[in-house]
Design an enzyme around this catalytic site. Sequence first.
Site, PDB file in Angstrom:
ATOM      1  N   HIS B  12     -13.334 -18.248  90.338  1.00 58.31           N
ATOM      2  CA  HIS B  12     -13.561 -19.055  89.129  1.00 58.31           C
ATOM      3  C   HIS B  12     -14.978 -19.649  89.106  1.00 58.31           C
ATOM      4  O   HIS B  12     -15.162 -20.821  88.757  1.00 58.31           O
ATOM      5  CB  HIS B  12     -12.475 -20.121  88.973  1.00 58.31           C
ATOM      6  CG  HIS B  12     -12.355 -21.077  90.132  1.00 58.31           C
ATOM      7  ND1 HIS B  12     -11.145 -21.559  90.578  1.00 58.31           N
ATOM      8  CD2 HIS B  12     -13.294 -21.659  90.919  1.00 58.31           C
ATOM      9  CE1 HIS B  12     -11.357 -22.386  91.585  1.00 58.31           C
ATOM     10  NE2 HIS B  12     -12.650 -22.470  91.811  1.00 58.31           N
ATOM     11  N   HIS B  59     -13.234 -29.682  90.524  1.00 54.24           N
ATOM     12  CA  HIS B  59     -14.449 -29.797  91.326  1.00 54.24           C
ATOM     13  C   HIS B  59     -15.106 -31.144  91.085  1.00 54.24           C
ATOM     14  O   HIS B  59     -16.212 -31.229  90.567  1.00 54.24           O
ATOM     15  CB  HIS B  59     -15.403 -28.660  91.005  1.00 54.24           C
ATOM     16  CG  HIS B  59     -14.784 -27.307  91.188  1.00 54.24           C
ATOM     17  ND1 HIS B  59     -13.921 -26.758  90.278  1.00 54.24           N
ATOM     18  CD2 HIS B  59     -14.889 -26.406  92.197  1.00 54.24           C
ATOM     19  CE1 HIS B  59     -13.512 -25.572  90.706  1.00 54.24           C
ATOM     20  NE2 HIS B  59     -14.087 -25.336  91.872  1.00 54.24           N
ATOM     21  N   HIS B 193     -17.885 -17.927  99.950  1.00 48.04           N
ATOM     22  CA  HIS B 193     -19.061 -18.597  99.404  1.00 48.04           C
ATOM     23  C   HIS B 193     -19.282 -19.935 100.082  1.00 48.04           C
ATOM     24  O   HIS B 193     -18.341 -20.601 100.503  1.00 48.04           O
ATOM     25  CB  HIS B 193     -19.009 -18.754  97.891  1.00 48.04           C
ATOM     26  CG  HIS B 193     -17.968 -19.699  97.326  1.00 48.04           C
ATOM     27  ND1 HIS B 193     -16.629 -19.580  97.564  1.00 48.04           N
ATOM     28  CD2 HIS B 193     -18.102 -20.756  96.491  1.00 48.04           C
ATOM     29  CE1 HIS B 193     -15.977 -20.527  96.896  1.00 48.04           C
ATOM     30  NE2 HIS B 193     -16.846 -21.267  96.243  1.00 48.04           N
ATOM     31  N   GLU B 240     -11.194 -22.526  99.456  1.00 46.57           N
ATOM     32  CA  GLU B 240     -10.453 -22.469  98.179  1.00 46.57           C
ATOM     33  C   GLU B 240      -9.370 -21.389  98.195  1.00 46.57           C
ATOM     34  O   GLU B 240      -8.402 -21.456  97.441  1.00 46.57           O
ATOM     35  CB  GLU B 240     -11.410 -22.113  97.027  1.00 46.57           C
ATOM     36  CG  GLU B 240     -12.310 -23.225  96.585  1.00 46.57           C
ATOM     37  CD  GLU B 240     -13.118 -22.849  95.345  1.00 46.57           C
ATOM     38  OE1 GLU B 240     -13.285 -21.646  95.072  1.00 46.57           O
ATOM     39  OE2 GLU B 240     -13.569 -23.766  94.660  1.00 46.57           O
TER      40      GLU B 240
END
Lengths: 130, 281
Positions: B12, B59, B193, B240
Site C-alpha cells: 500500500h 501511518h 522496505h 507490516e
Amino acid sequence: MTDKPYEDIPGTFVFDADRGREGYHLNQFCISMRLQKNRDAFNADEEAYLDQYPMTPDQREAVLKRDWNRMLELGGNIYYTSKLAANDGINFQELAGIMTGMGREAYRDMMLHGGRPIEGNRYKKEWGED
Amino acid sequence: MAKLVAGVGCSHVPAIGVAMDTHITDQPYWAPMFAGFEKSKQWIKEVNPDVVFLVYNDHCTAFDASCIPTFALGCAAEFQPADEGWGPRPVPVVKNHQKMASHIAQSLILDEFDITIMNEMEVDHGLTVPLSLMYGEVEAWPALVIPLAVNVVQYPAPTGNRCYNLGKAVRRAIESFDEDLKVVIFGTGGMSHQLQYKRAGLINPEWDKAFLDRLTSDPVGLAQMPHVDYLREAGSEGVEMVMWHVMRGALDDEVTEIHRHYHVPASNTAVGHIILENKAA
Ligand SMILES: [Fe+2]
C-alpha cells in the site's frame, strides 16, 4: 530486562515502547503538521508554535535544524517526522536520500537498480559497529 | 449466510496513490508496477464482492501517539480519506457495512480477541491505495469496506501467529452473519522496505518471494516467524507483513494461487501482490 533482539541491526531504529516514551512530544508535534491550520501557524513562527510541545532542548533543536537523523535518535519515528518533511515539501524518497547521506539522485538510482541489498546489511558487525 | 471466498495480499505504498491521483501511471517508472494489477482488476470485477474486509495499518494519521490500539475495527458508517500532510486523496468516501461490522465486533470479542471499536475514523493510504489498485479510478467504491487497523508502527506489532488466529476468528464472525453476502479479505502492507535512517532502501526479493510461496504452502509455519526476522531481513517497515497472516488465516487451509505480482521499486518499497481463492469457492 526487556528483550531487544533487534539492537544489532545496523542503520536502524526500532521504534519500541522506550523510544515511544522518549519521543512522545516530538512525535505529537510532528503529527500536528498533518493539518493545514497547524502548518500555517508553524510556518508563520516556528519557535512560538514549538512552545506548545514540551520536548527536550535537543529535540527542539533537531526540529529547528531539520536534523532528520537526530530526530530519530531522540525517539522520533519516521511516520511522524515524514509529516514535518511533507510540510517542507520533502517526500519519503527524498527524505531517505537525506537520512542515508546519499543524496536524492544517488538514492533514487539505487532504488531503480533493485534497492539496498541484504548481503552485508544484516548485522552491525558487518558495518564495523558493535 | 455471508461467505468468505478469497484473499488479496497487496502493498500500500503512498507513492502509488500519488501516481494514480496525478495521472502518471503510464510513465516508464510506473507502468510495469501497474501492469501487474490488470488481471486483478478483471478478477475482482468478476468476483464482485459485496464486502471487503480490509486489514491495514494507519501511518500516524488517524491515530496519534496518545492511543495505540493493537487491533481497531472500523464500525462507523463511513470513513473519509485523511489529509496525511499533502492533502486528502481525491478518492471516494469509504462506506461500511455497519451492521456486519457490529456483528463482527461482538463476535470477535466473545471469541477472545479484545479489539478496539472505532466509531469515528479517517483512513489513510494504507486503506485507500489497495482499493485503488484493485478497483482503479471509480466514482464510488464498488464494495462496502470493513476496515481493521493493526498497530505495526510501535514495536511490537502483534505476532504473526496472533494475526493468523485472528484471521480464523474473522472468518467465523463473517460466516455467522445472517445475510447472503460475498466477502473478500485484504491483507496489506509490505513487502520488504525500510524508510528510515542509514539502512533506508533495503530490498530483499528472495525473502519476499519465499514469503509469498509459503503463504500458500506453509501458512502455519510462516506465521511462527519472529519479528526480528522481518525487521532484519525485510527492513524495519517490512514488519507490516504480519497483516497478511490475518488474511491467510481467514482462508481455507488449502487455497489456489490465482495471481501473483512482484515489482521493485515503488519509491522505497518492493511491491508484492497475491490473490488466493478457497478451493471450495
Ligand atoms: Fe504501510
